[in-house]
Design an enzyme around this catalytic site. Structure first.
Site: not given
Length: 800
Positions: A349, A540-541, A546, A648, A652
């Protein structure tokens, strides 16, 4: 099932198990009674599924994951069993609203981010596809943490989701295994090897049923809890050492208290390794015990069991299965190794080298001395095979070794998982190709057919039908209900994307969801949001790759532009952020503080006239995601290219009609291919361009100073404009952009800002935006976890 018998059962459970009548019951009592009533119906399906598996002698899938972010189960279970309306009516007869009762259920604190939510989606799809499966993990008492925001700072508090019990779980005291740590390895009189651990802990199983769509199958999520073999030393207690008498139980409890304990110190590292071995050993022992009990011969394990390792956390399972086969079942090492490789699959991952777990060799050997011997033996075979292959030089052989000899010697868990599996998969097309050229380039050279791709997916039951019933009903009216069983049937919406009536209905649903979210945020945080504004969301985290920081810097630049040019027709925006930062991750926690500092300044500034609002929602979790995603207009997927494995959340959001702004990273590439270039906002460098810029002499200072908007925003943040109480709070954070900018915030800023202005122009053309939104919904049905699991089942596990 009829309303009548659900209602009578509901009252019976309320009286006999809760001990209340319907006149004295509180909402929490009604929730417990409703959950137990539903659970009773699940049990029949569960038992039938298990009997069917045993009768058919079916091969089982075993999914090992340190996280299972399952969220709330009431709505999920009712929906998949087709009992939602019946429960609504039964509760309504007593003046109760099902949605309000569902709010009484806490989120299960069993995960943190995408890894755990993916595992939960996969478990639901396994049941929906009628594939016999067990999920294995840890029953965390306090989860990772509950996030509170105090004066803009993240504060970590323990989750207390089990404070009032868990109505969905079943304790399996008969499924208990002893887990050893430390001690020594000795040769016995008959010449065999025996490990004599210095410490033993008992792992006990707690099962939760996982219900598939339409109740087709119910599988098992088996989580482990820990107990000392001697919970209290009475002699010590009676001697007055009350704390010492409980020390062994406290030590056992520490294994199941917290997800991802901070590992910045030696004791934290030891606890993490103990956790990973604890759940891996219990799971492998359980799998082998079940196989021997029902199939007799341990050598047939690969024919009846497929074990999938979700990232490197359970990688020690490879050595544990070898230990059981060799030491407990008397197999020769080579035969055991063949069985092990044919049984395991490994999902990677991450491409971040620092995220590929490794453990200091002295720590590993002290805690797991027998496993260290096995790792050395596996490594010996691996390196000899590499030498004989003729395609590996000394550097390549060193790179594939299970032992990192550079500096402090460490055990490489990703290499162990790769070597011990017959299949190694990435989770998006780009990620899989990069695995072959970066972190696993040398192992790929040795095993060129082992790496394969399985692009992630999300369950459409939770992430469309349950979280967005209004949109689901609208789609059903437009194209029928075939998409409920096959999400790819959403493609039937494509010819209707330009239909003004459908566009209006989809827009009405979206606005209704935005109104509901705005009310929730107002009640929770006191911030008023305009539901007619563009809801721009990044949840998100919190991690530097990110790039929440890129979003925030552009937000400051937009704020400056709105104030400097009030004459322009600005699109009203609501910037919504959410996510947790790891407890010891300083820069990530600083980004959260920055988001809240910007929000405080912007939201109180009348000069922007409501054109911009910023919100950081606290304690982002599955339930909050179920509120936010249906209300989002724009989905921020802006990671540095080449660093996000898949994502993901991007799937969504698109499934719920949000347009994506993103880089060519992870699954964004495949989403772009499905929805079309005109229905997504792509910006920034490619993974190859990022790698090249890092390899070249990259001068971010020159870029920053050459971009007026970026320079003004960075200087405002650095100089304390948004941190009046501490003008130097963000000096170092901004200096990092000038000095090295590893995550390419400066390099991608101008392209990102331009893409945001393209978003504005598209938003102003309502018909064009709505058409693109419907096109996104129609074309992302492929990103269903049913499709993903079908590929795993056929191509890796051999169960379809």
């Amino acid at each position: 099932m009829t309303t009548g018998n659900i209602e009578s059962d509901l009252i019976d459970v309320l009286r006999r198990r809760v001990g209340k009548d319907e006149f004295a019951a509180k909402p929490s009592d009604w929730f417990y009674a409703a959950a137990q009533t539903v659970r009773d119906r699940v049990i029949d399906h569960w038992i039938a599924s298990t009997r069917q598996t045993y009768a058919a002698g079916s091969k089982r899938v075993y999914y090992l994951s340190l996280e299972f972010l399952i969220g709330r189960l009431m709505r999920d279970t009712l929906s998949n069993l087709g009992l939602t309306r019946e429960m609504e009516r039964a509760l309504a007869d007593h003046g109760l609203d099902l949605a309000a009762i569902e709010e009484m259920e806490p989120d299960a604190a069993l995960g943190n981010g995408g890894l755990g939510r993916l595992a939960a989606c996969f478990m639901e799809s396994l049941a929906s596809l009628d594939i016999p499966a067990y999920g294995y993990g840890i029953r965390y008492v306090n989860g990772m943490f509950r996030q509170r925001i105090d004066d803009g700072w993240q504060v970590e508090l323990p989750e207390t989701w089990l404070a009032n019990g868990n109505p969905w779980e079943f304790k399996r005291r008969e499924s208990a295994y002893r887990i050893g740590f430390g001690g020594e390895v000795v040769e016995t009189a008959d010449g065999s090897i025996a490990w004599n651990p210095a410490e033993l802990i008992e792992a006990s199983a707690v099962d939760t049923p996982v219900v598939g769509w339409r109740g087709k199958r119910v599988n098992t999520l088996r989580l482990w809890t820990a107990n000392s073999l001697d919970p209290i030393k009475l002699d010590a207690f009676n001697a007055g050492d009350h704390a010492g008498a409980l020390a062994d139980q406290v030590r056992a409890d520490s294994l199941v208290r917290v997800l991802y304990p901070a590992d910045s110190n030696a004791s934290g590292q030891e606890l993490r390794l103990r956790q990973e071995y604890f759940f891996s050993s219990a799971s492998i022992q359980d799998i082998v015990r079940r196989h021997v009990q029902y199939h007799g011969d341990v050598t047939t394990l690969p024919d009846k069991a497929a074990i999938q390792l979700n990232d490197t956390h359970p990688a020690v399972s490879v050595a544990e299965l070898m230990r059981l086969l060799v030491d407990n079942h008397g197999l020769e090492f080579d035969e055991a190794w063949d069985i092990t490789k044919r049984t395991f699959g490994y999902t990677n991952h991450t491409l971040l080298p620092e995220a590929l777990e490794s453990w200091p060799l002295p720590l590993f050997e002290r805690l797991l001395p027998r496993h260290m011997q096995i790792v050395y033996a596996i490594n010996s075979r691996l390196l000899r095979e590499a030498r004989k292959s003729g395609v590996m030089d000394d550097d390549s052989i060193s790179a594939i070794s299970l032992i990192d000899e550079g500096g402090e010697r460490r055990v490489r868990m990703a290499n162990l998982a790769f070597a011990g599996a017959h299949s190694v998969n990435g989770v998006a097309a780009l990620h899989t190709e990069l695995m072959k050229t970066t972190v696993f380039s040398d192992l790929h050279k040795l095993y060129p057919t082992r790496i394969n791709n399985k692009t992630n997916g999300v369950t459409p039951r939770r992430w469309l039908q349950q979280c967005n019933p209004g949109l689901t009903a609208t789609i059903k009216d437009a194209i029928g209900d075939a998409f409920l069983d096959d999400t790819e049937k959403l493609v039937d919406l494509v010819p209707l994307a330009g239909d003004s009536t459908l566009q209006e209905r989809v827009a009405e649903v979206k606005r209704s969801n935005k109104v509901a979210l705005a009310k929730h945020i107002k009640d929770l945080m006191g911030v008023r949001l305009d539901p007619d504004a563009l809801f721009d969301v990044q949840i998100k985290r919190i991690h530097e790759y990110k790039r929440q920081l890129l979003n925030l810097v552009e937000t400051v630049a937009l704020y400056d532009q709105i104030r400097s040019h009030p004459e322009r027709d600005w699109v009203p925006r609501v910037k919504i952020f959410g996510g947790k930062a790891a407890s010891s991750y300083h820069n990530a926690k600083l980004v959260i503080k920055l988001a809240n500092d910007i929000a405080r300044r912007v939201n109180a500034d009348p000069s922007v006239g409501g054109l911009l609002k910023v919100v950081f929602v606290p304690n982002y979790n599955v339930t909050f995601a179920e509120r936010i995603i249906p209300a989002a207009d724009l989905s921020e997927q802006i990671s540095t290219a080449g660093m996000e494995a898949s994502g993901t959340g991007n799937m969504k959001f698109a499934l719920n009609g949000a347009l994506t702004i993103g880089t060519l990273d992870g699954a964004n590439i495949e989403i772009k291919d499905h929805v079309g270039d005109e229905n997504i906002f792509i910006f920034g460098m490619t993974a190859e361009e990022v790698a090249q810029k890092r390899a070249d002499t990259y001068n971010p200072r020159e870029l920053i100073e050459g971009s007026p908007e970026l320079h003004q925003a960075v200087e405002a943040i650095a100089s304390g404009v948004f941190s009046h109480d501490d003008p130097h709070r963000y000096t170092e954070l901004m200096a990092g952009l000038y000095d090295h900018d590893w995550f390419m915030v400066a390099a991608d800023f101008d392209a990102y800002a331009a893409a945001q202005r393209a978003v504005d122009r598209r938003w102003e053309d309502a018909a064009s935006w709505r058409k693109a939104a419907i096109h996104n919904i129609a074309k992302v049905g492929w990103f269903s976890s049913d499709r993903t699991i079908g590929e795993y089942a056929r191509e890796i596990w051999g169960v379809l």
